[in-house]
Design an enzyme around this catalytic site. Structure first.
Site, PDB file in Angstrom:
ATOM      1  N   ARG A   1      32.528  43.016  42.129  1.00  0.00           N
ATOM      2  CA  ARG A   1      31.395  41.990  42.282  1.00  0.00           C
ATOM      3  C   ARG A   1      30.357  42.758  43.318  1.00  0.00           C
ATOM      4  O   ARG A   1      29.028  42.116  43.330  1.00  0.00           O
ATOM      5  CB  ARG A   1      31.914  40.593  42.982  1.00  0.00           C
ATOM      6  CG  ARG A   1      32.382  39.707  41.923  1.00  0.00           C
ATOM      7  CD  ARG A   1      33.237  38.547  42.731  1.00  0.00           C
ATOM      8  NE  ARG A   1      33.810  37.602  41.740  1.00  0.00           N
ATOM      9  CZ  ARG A   1      33.494  36.761  40.805  1.00  0.00           C
ATOM     10  NH1 ARG A   1      32.209  36.452  40.650  1.00  0.00           N
ATOM     11  NH2 ARG A   1      34.427  36.245  40.244  1.00  0.00           N
TER      12      ARG A   1
ATOM     13  N   LEU B   1      36.107  49.084  36.957  1.00  0.00           N
ATOM     14  CA  LEU B   1      37.008  49.644  37.904  1.00  0.00           C
ATOM     15  C   LEU B   1      36.342  50.419  39.167  1.00  0.00           C
ATOM     16  O   LEU B   1      35.276  51.035  38.926  1.00  0.00           O
ATOM     17  CB  LEU B   1      37.908  50.756  37.357  1.00  0.00           C
ATOM     18  CG  LEU B   1      38.850  50.117  36.024  1.00  0.00           C
ATOM     19  CD1 LEU B   1      39.622  51.239  35.516  1.00  0.00           C
ATOM     20  CD2 LEU B   1      39.721  49.069  36.455  1.00  0.00           C
TER      21      LEU B   1
ATOM     22  N   HIS C   1      40.889  49.476  42.483  1.00  0.00           N
ATOM     23  CA  HIS C   1      41.673  49.379  41.517  1.00  0.00           C
ATOM     24  C   HIS C   1      42.524  50.834  41.267  1.00  0.00           C
ATOM     25  O   HIS C   1      43.813  50.930  40.910  1.00  0.00           O
ATOM     26  CB  HIS C   1      40.773  49.252  40.251  1.00  0.00           C
ATOM     27  CG  HIS C   1      40.257  47.902  39.940  1.00  0.00           C
ATOM     28  ND1 HIS C   1      38.878  47.741  39.968  1.00  0.00           N
ATOM     29  CD2 HIS C   1      40.603  46.544  40.064  1.00  0.00           C
ATOM     30  CE1 HIS C   1      38.694  46.572  40.043  1.00  0.00           C
ATOM     31  NE2 HIS C   1      39.535  45.873  40.058  1.00  0.00           N
TER      32      HIS C   1
ATOM     33  N   GLN D   1      39.902  31.765  34.285  1.00  0.00           N
ATOM     34  CA  GLN D   1      39.883  31.429  35.606  1.00  0.00           C
ATOM     35  C   GLN D   1      38.279  31.503  36.037  1.00  0.00           C
ATOM     36  O   GLN D   1      38.430  31.731  37.317  1.00  0.00           O
ATOM     37  CB  GLN D   1      40.651  32.818  36.250  1.00  0.00           C
ATOM     38  CG  GLN D   1      40.023  34.059  36.038  1.00  0.00           C
ATOM     39  CD  GLN D   1      40.894  35.215  36.526  1.00  0.00           C
ATOM     40  OE1 GLN D   1      41.931  35.733  35.673  1.00  0.00           O
ATOM     41  NE2 GLN D   1      40.436  36.100  37.666  1.00  0.00           N
TER      42      GLN D   1
ATOM     43  N   GLN E   1      45.764  35.083  45.580  1.00  0.00           N
ATOM     44  CA  GLN E   1      46.420  35.408  44.329  1.00  0.00           C
ATOM     45  C   GLN E   1      47.638  36.216  44.343  1.00  0.00           C
ATOM     46  O   GLN E   1      48.692  35.873  43.462  1.00  0.00           O
ATOM     47  CB  GLN E   1      45.355  36.405  43.654  1.00  0.00           C
ATOM     48  CG  GLN E   1      45.543  36.844  42.159  1.00  0.00           C
ATOM     49  CD  GLN E   1      44.539  37.590  41.697  1.00  0.00           C
ATOM     50  OE1 GLN E   1      43.728  37.024  40.873  1.00  0.00           O
ATOM     51  NE2 GLN E   1      44.591  38.892  41.683  1.00  0.00           N
TER      52      GLN E   1
ATOM     53  N   GLU F   1      37.269  52.481  43.326  1.00  0.00           N
ATOM     54  CA  GLU F   1      38.269  52.975  43.938  1.00  0.00           C
ATOM     55  C   GLU F   1      39.577  52.223  44.343  1.00  0.00           C
ATOM     56  O   GLU F   1      40.709  52.600  44.400  1.00  0.00           O
ATOM     57  CB  GLU F   1      37.996  53.674  45.107  1.00  0.00           C
ATOM     58  CG  GLU F   1      38.708  54.631  45.657  1.00  0.00           C
ATOM     59  CD  GLU F   1      39.127  55.662  44.732  1.00  0.00           C
ATOM     60  OE1 GLU F   1      40.349  56.155  45.045  1.00  0.00           O
ATOM     61  OE2 GLU F   1      38.341  56.140  44.025  1.00  0.00           O
TER      62      GLU F   1
END
Length: 279
Positions: A187, A33, A37, A61, A153, A35
Protein backbone atom coordinates in the site's frame (compact mmCIF):
# COMPACT_ATOMS: atom_id res chain seq x y z
CA UNK A 1 9.61 -22.68 -12.28
CA UNK A 2 6.01 -23.86 -12.44
CA UNK A 3 3.07 -21.45 -12.59
CA UNK A 4 -0.34 -22.82 -11.65
CA UNK A 5 -3.63 -20.96 -11.99
CA UNK A 6 -6.10 -23.41 -10.49
CA UNK A 7 -6.43 -25.45 -7.32
CA UNK A 8 -6.67 -28.64 -9.41
CA UNK A 9 -3.25 -27.96 -10.96
CA UNK A 10 -1.73 -27.09 -7.58
CA UNK A 11 -3.13 -30.19 -5.89
CA UNK A 12 -1.97 -32.46 -8.72
CA UNK A 13 1.57 -31.07 -8.44
CA UNK A 14 1.52 -31.50 -4.65
CA UNK A 15 0.35 -35.10 -4.93
CA UNK A 16 3.25 -35.82 -7.24
CA UNK A 17 5.69 -34.79 -4.52
CA UNK A 18 4.38 -37.29 -1.96
CA UNK A 19 7.03 -39.94 -2.62
CA UNK A 20 9.94 -37.53 -3.14
CA UNK A 21 10.45 -36.66 0.53
CA UNK A 22 11.03 -33.02 -0.42
CA UNK A 23 9.87 -30.37 2.04
CA UNK A 24 7.67 -27.47 1.01
CA UNK A 25 7.59 -23.90 2.25
CA UNK A 26 4.73 -21.52 1.47
CA UNK A 27 4.64 -17.71 1.31
CA UNK A 28 1.11 -16.33 0.80
CA UNK A 29 0.98 -12.88 -0.82
CA UNK A 30 -1.41 -10.62 -2.72
CA UNK A 31 1.39 -9.71 -5.11
CA UNK A 32 2.86 -6.23 -5.66
CA UNK A 33 5.96 -7.73 -4.05
CA UNK A 34 8.40 -5.62 -2.03
CA UNK A 35 11.49 -6.41 0.00
CA UNK A 36 9.36 -7.45 2.98
CA UNK A 37 7.73 -10.20 0.91
CA UNK A 38 11.09 -11.21 -0.52
CA UNK A 39 12.51 -11.64 2.99
CA UNK A 40 9.76 -14.23 3.63
CA UNK A 41 10.65 -15.96 0.37
CA UNK A 42 14.32 -16.09 1.39
CA UNK A 43 13.39 -17.60 4.75
CA UNK A 44 11.44 -20.33 2.94
CA UNK A 45 14.20 -20.96 0.40
CA UNK A 46 16.65 -21.42 3.26
CA UNK A 47 14.44 -23.81 5.24
CA UNK A 48 12.57 -25.85 2.64
CA UNK A 49 13.58 -27.89 -0.41
CA UNK A 50 10.85 -26.26 -2.52
CA UNK A 51 9.04 -22.93 -2.13
CA UNK A 52 5.55 -21.99 -3.28
CA UNK A 53 4.51 -18.33 -3.44
CA UNK A 54 0.88 -17.40 -4.01
CA UNK A 55 -0.09 -14.25 -5.91
CA UNK A 56 -3.78 -13.69 -5.27
CA UNK A 57 -5.62 -10.46 -4.44
CA UNK A 58 -8.34 -11.97 -2.29
CA UNK A 59 -11.67 -10.19 -2.84
CA UNK A 60 -13.35 -11.63 0.26
CA UNK A 61 -11.03 -9.80 2.65
CA UNK A 62 -11.87 -6.36 1.26
CA UNK A 63 -14.81 -4.59 2.87
CA UNK A 64 -14.56 -1.76 0.31
CA UNK A 65 -14.77 -2.61 -3.43
CA UNK A 66 -12.90 0.61 -4.25
CA UNK A 67 -10.00 -0.53 -2.07
CA UNK A 68 -9.98 -3.93 -3.80
CA UNK A 69 -9.93 -2.36 -7.25
CA UNK A 70 -7.17 0.09 -6.26
CA UNK A 71 -4.94 -2.54 -4.67
CA UNK A 72 -1.61 -2.51 -6.59
CA UNK A 73 -1.02 -5.37 -9.01
CA UNK A 74 2.25 -6.16 -10.81
CA UNK A 75 2.05 -9.85 -11.61
CA UNK A 76 4.56 -9.96 -14.48
CA UNK A 77 7.16 -8.10 -12.43
CA UNK A 78 6.42 -10.39 -9.47
CA UNK A 79 6.88 -13.52 -11.58
CA UNK A 80 10.24 -12.30 -12.84
CA UNK A 81 11.46 -11.51 -9.31
CA UNK A 82 10.41 -14.90 -7.98
CA UNK A 83 11.96 -16.80 -10.88
CA UNK A 84 15.26 -15.00 -10.34
CA UNK A 85 15.17 -15.97 -6.64
CA UNK A 86 14.73 -19.67 -7.43
CA UNK A 87 11.13 -20.14 -6.34
CA UNK A 88 9.79 -23.54 -7.41
CA UNK A 89 6.11 -22.70 -7.86
CA UNK A 90 3.97 -19.61 -8.31
CA UNK A 91 0.34 -20.20 -7.49
CA UNK A 92 -1.73 -17.44 -9.12
CA UNK A 93 -5.29 -18.75 -9.08
CA UNK A 94 -8.30 -17.03 -10.56
CA UNK A 95 -11.10 -15.79 -8.32
CA UNK A 96 -13.36 -18.42 -9.92
CA UNK A 97 -10.94 -21.20 -8.98
CA UNK A 98 -10.78 -20.06 -5.36
CA UNK A 99 -14.46 -19.25 -4.97
CA UNK A 100 -16.51 -21.35 -7.40
CA UNK A 101 -20.15 -20.55 -7.97
CA UNK A 102 -22.35 -21.91 -5.19
CA UNK A 103 -19.66 -21.85 -2.50
CA UNK A 104 -21.40 -21.49 0.88
CA UNK A 105 -18.68 -22.24 3.46
CA UNK A 106 -16.46 -19.66 5.13
CA UNK A 107 -14.08 -19.81 8.10
CA UNK A 108 -13.86 -17.38 11.01
CA UNK A 109 -11.83 -17.14 14.19
CA UNK A 110 -14.29 -16.11 16.89
CA UNK A 111 -12.10 -14.43 19.48
CA UNK A 112 -9.77 -12.33 17.31
CA UNK A 113 -11.65 -11.51 14.09
CA UNK A 114 -13.91 -8.68 15.27
CA UNK A 115 -11.49 -6.56 17.29
CA UNK A 116 -8.80 -4.06 16.22
CA UNK A 117 -8.66 -4.26 12.38
CA UNK A 118 -11.75 -6.47 12.41
CA UNK A 119 -13.80 -3.72 14.02
CA UNK A 120 -12.96 -1.29 11.21
CA UNK A 121 -13.00 -3.82 8.36
CA UNK A 122 -16.13 -5.99 8.82
CA UNK A 123 -15.71 -9.45 7.31
CA UNK A 124 -12.01 -8.89 6.58
CA UNK A 125 -10.69 -11.73 8.70
CA UNK A 126 -13.42 -14.11 7.62
CA UNK A 127 -11.99 -13.62 4.13
CA UNK A 128 -8.42 -14.07 5.39
CA UNK A 129 -9.26 -17.24 7.33
CA UNK A 130 -11.10 -18.76 4.38
CA UNK A 131 -8.47 -18.05 1.75
CA UNK A 132 -5.61 -19.22 3.99
CA UNK A 133 -7.34 -22.53 4.69
CA UNK A 134 -8.10 -23.07 0.99
CA UNK A 135 -4.45 -22.35 0.13
CA UNK A 136 -3.11 -24.61 2.87
CA UNK A 137 -5.39 -27.46 1.77
CA UNK A 138 -4.20 -27.16 -1.84
CA UNK A 139 -0.48 -26.65 -1.15
CA UNK A 140 -0.04 -28.74 2.03
CA UNK A 141 3.29 -27.17 3.00
CA UNK A 142 5.41 -28.06 6.01
CA UNK A 143 5.83 -24.34 6.79
CA UNK A 144 3.92 -21.14 6.13
CA UNK A 145 5.94 -17.91 6.43
CA UNK A 146 4.12 -14.80 7.65
CA UNK A 147 5.31 -11.28 8.42
CA UNK A 148 4.90 -9.82 11.89
CA UNK A 149 3.75 -6.46 10.47
CA UNK A 150 0.29 -8.03 10.10
CA UNK A 151 0.40 -9.20 13.70
CA UNK A 152 -3.34 -9.73 14.16
CA UNK A 153 -3.44 -11.77 10.96
CA UNK A 154 -0.47 -13.80 12.17
CA UNK A 155 -2.22 -14.63 15.45
CA UNK A 156 -5.43 -15.55 13.66
CA UNK A 157 -3.61 -17.91 11.28
CA UNK A 158 -1.85 -19.49 14.27
CA UNK A 159 -5.29 -20.09 15.79
CA UNK A 160 -6.64 -21.60 12.57
CA UNK A 161 -3.73 -24.03 12.42
CA UNK A 162 -4.10 -24.99 16.08
CA UNK A 163 -7.90 -25.22 16.27
CA UNK A 164 -8.50 -26.94 12.91
CA UNK A 165 -5.53 -29.30 13.32
CA UNK A 166 -3.80 -28.17 10.13
CA UNK A 167 -0.50 -29.99 9.74
CA UNK A 168 1.73 -26.97 9.12
CA UNK A 169 4.15 -24.88 11.18
CA UNK A 170 3.64 -21.11 11.20
CA UNK A 171 6.96 -19.27 10.92
CA UNK A 172 6.74 -15.59 12.02
CA UNK A 173 9.23 -13.29 10.26
CA UNK A 174 10.29 -9.79 11.39
CA UNK A 175 8.94 -6.61 9.81
CA UNK A 176 11.19 -4.98 7.23
CA UNK A 177 11.30 -1.19 7.12
CA UNK A 178 12.26 1.57 4.76
CA UNK A 179 15.18 3.81 5.88
CA UNK A 180 12.60 6.24 7.34
CA UNK A 181 11.22 3.50 9.60
CA UNK A 182 8.02 3.07 7.58
CA UNK A 183 6.98 -0.59 7.55
CA UNK A 184 7.21 -2.03 4.04
CA UNK A 185 3.79 -2.54 2.51
CA UNK A 186 2.32 -2.86 -0.96
CA UNK A 187 0.00 0.00 0.00
CA UNK A 188 2.98 2.35 0.36
CA UNK A 189 2.99 2.67 -3.43
CA UNK A 190 -0.27 4.61 -3.12
CA UNK A 191 1.40 7.32 -0.99
CA UNK A 192 2.89 10.42 -2.56
CA UNK A 193 6.23 11.73 -1.25
CA UNK A 194 4.63 13.98 1.37
CA UNK A 195 2.30 11.30 2.72
CA UNK A 196 5.13 8.74 2.79
CA UNK A 197 7.11 11.04 5.10
CA UNK A 198 4.07 11.56 7.31
CA UNK A 199 3.42 7.81 7.43
CA UNK A 200 6.92 7.22 8.79
CA UNK A 201 5.95 9.20 11.89
CA UNK A 202 3.73 6.33 13.00
CA UNK A 203 6.70 4.11 13.82
CA UNK A 204 8.55 6.98 15.52
CA UNK A 205 5.52 7.51 17.76
CA UNK A 206 5.32 3.78 18.51
CA UNK A 207 9.03 3.78 19.40
CA UNK A 208 8.46 6.69 21.76
CA UNK A 209 5.48 4.89 23.30
CA UNK A 210 7.67 1.85 23.94
CA UNK A 211 10.36 4.04 25.54
CA UNK A 212 7.83 5.73 27.86
CA UNK A 213 6.26 2.43 28.87
CA UNK A 214 9.61 0.81 29.67
CA UNK A 215 10.63 3.82 31.74
CA UNK A 216 7.61 3.06 33.91
CA UNK A 217 6.89 6.60 35.09
CA UNK A 218 3.29 6.60 33.83
CA UNK A 219 0.67 3.94 33.28
CA UNK A 220 -0.26 2.17 30.05
CA UNK A 221 -3.46 4.14 29.45
CA UNK A 222 -1.77 7.50 29.97
CA UNK A 223 1.17 6.56 27.73
CA UNK A 224 -1.20 5.32 25.03
CA UNK A 225 -3.18 8.56 25.18
CA UNK A 226 0.01 10.58 24.72
CA UNK A 227 0.77 8.57 21.56
CA UNK A 228 -2.77 9.09 20.27
CA UNK A 229 -2.43 12.85 20.76
CA UNK A 230 0.86 12.83 18.85
CA UNK A 231 -0.80 11.04 15.93
CA UNK A 232 -3.70 13.50 15.93
CA UNK A 233 -1.24 16.33 15.26
CA UNK A 234 -0.28 14.85 11.87
CA UNK A 235 -2.15 16.66 9.11
CA UNK A 236 -4.45 14.47 7.05
CA UNK A 237 -4.04 11.43 9.31
CA UNK A 238 -6.99 9.67 10.91
CA UNK A 239 -6.68 6.94 13.54
CA UNK A 240 -8.57 3.67 13.45
CA UNK A 241 -6.95 2.50 16.66
CA UNK A 242 -3.83 2.46 18.77
CA UNK A 243 -3.88 -0.17 21.52
CA UNK A 244 -1.42 -1.80 23.89
CA UNK A 245 -2.43 -5.45 24.06
CA UNK A 246 -1.45 -8.93 25.18
CA UNK A 247 0.39 -10.66 22.33
CA UNK A 248 -1.68 -13.83 22.62
CA UNK A 249 -5.22 -12.61 23.29
CA UNK A 250 -4.84 -9.15 21.65
CA UNK A 251 -6.88 -7.74 24.54
CA UNK A 252 -5.87 -4.35 26.03
CA UNK A 253 -3.61 -4.51 29.06
CA UNK A 254 -3.38 -2.24 32.09
CA UNK A 255 0.26 -3.04 32.87
CA UNK A 256 3.30 -4.64 31.27
CA UNK A 257 3.08 -8.03 32.94
CA UNK A 258 3.46 -10.76 30.33
CA UNK A 259 4.23 -10.31 26.63
CA UNK A 260 2.83 -7.04 25.28
CA UNK A 261 2.65 -5.33 21.89
CA UNK A 262 1.39 -1.94 20.70
CA UNK A 263 -0.74 -2.18 17.55
CA UNK A 264 -1.90 0.72 15.41
CA UNK A 265 -3.89 1.37 12.25
CA UNK A 266 -4.10 4.76 10.55
CA UNK A 267 -5.37 6.27 7.32
CA UNK A 268 -3.66 8.86 5.17
CA UNK A 269 -6.20 9.91 2.59
CA UNK A 270 -7.62 6.66 1.23
CA UNK A 271 -4.57 4.59 2.18
CA UNK A 272 -4.81 2.46 5.31
CA UNK A 273 -1.57 1.47 7.05
CA UNK A 274 -0.83 -0.74 10.05
CA UNK A 275 2.22 -1.14 12.26
CA UNK A 276 3.25 -2.45 15.65
CA UNK A 277 6.06 -2.60 18.15
CA UNK A 278 6.78 -5.20 20.82
CA UNK A 279 7.14 -3.72 24.30
Amino acid sequence: MNIFTSNDEMQLYRSGLESSGQTLGFVPTMGALHEGHLSLVRASLEKADLTVVSLFVNPTQFDDPEDYNAYPRSIEKDKKLLEEMGVSVIFAPSVESMYPSGMETFVENVSLSNILCGEFRPGHFRGVCTVVLILLNSIRPQWIFLGEKDFQQLRIVENIVKDLKVNVEVVPCPTLREPSGLAMSSRNSRLDTEKRLLAADLYKILQNLRKILLEGNIGVNEARELAVQQLKKIEGLTIDYLEVVDRKTLKPVKNLSGKVIALAAIRLGKTRLIDNIKI
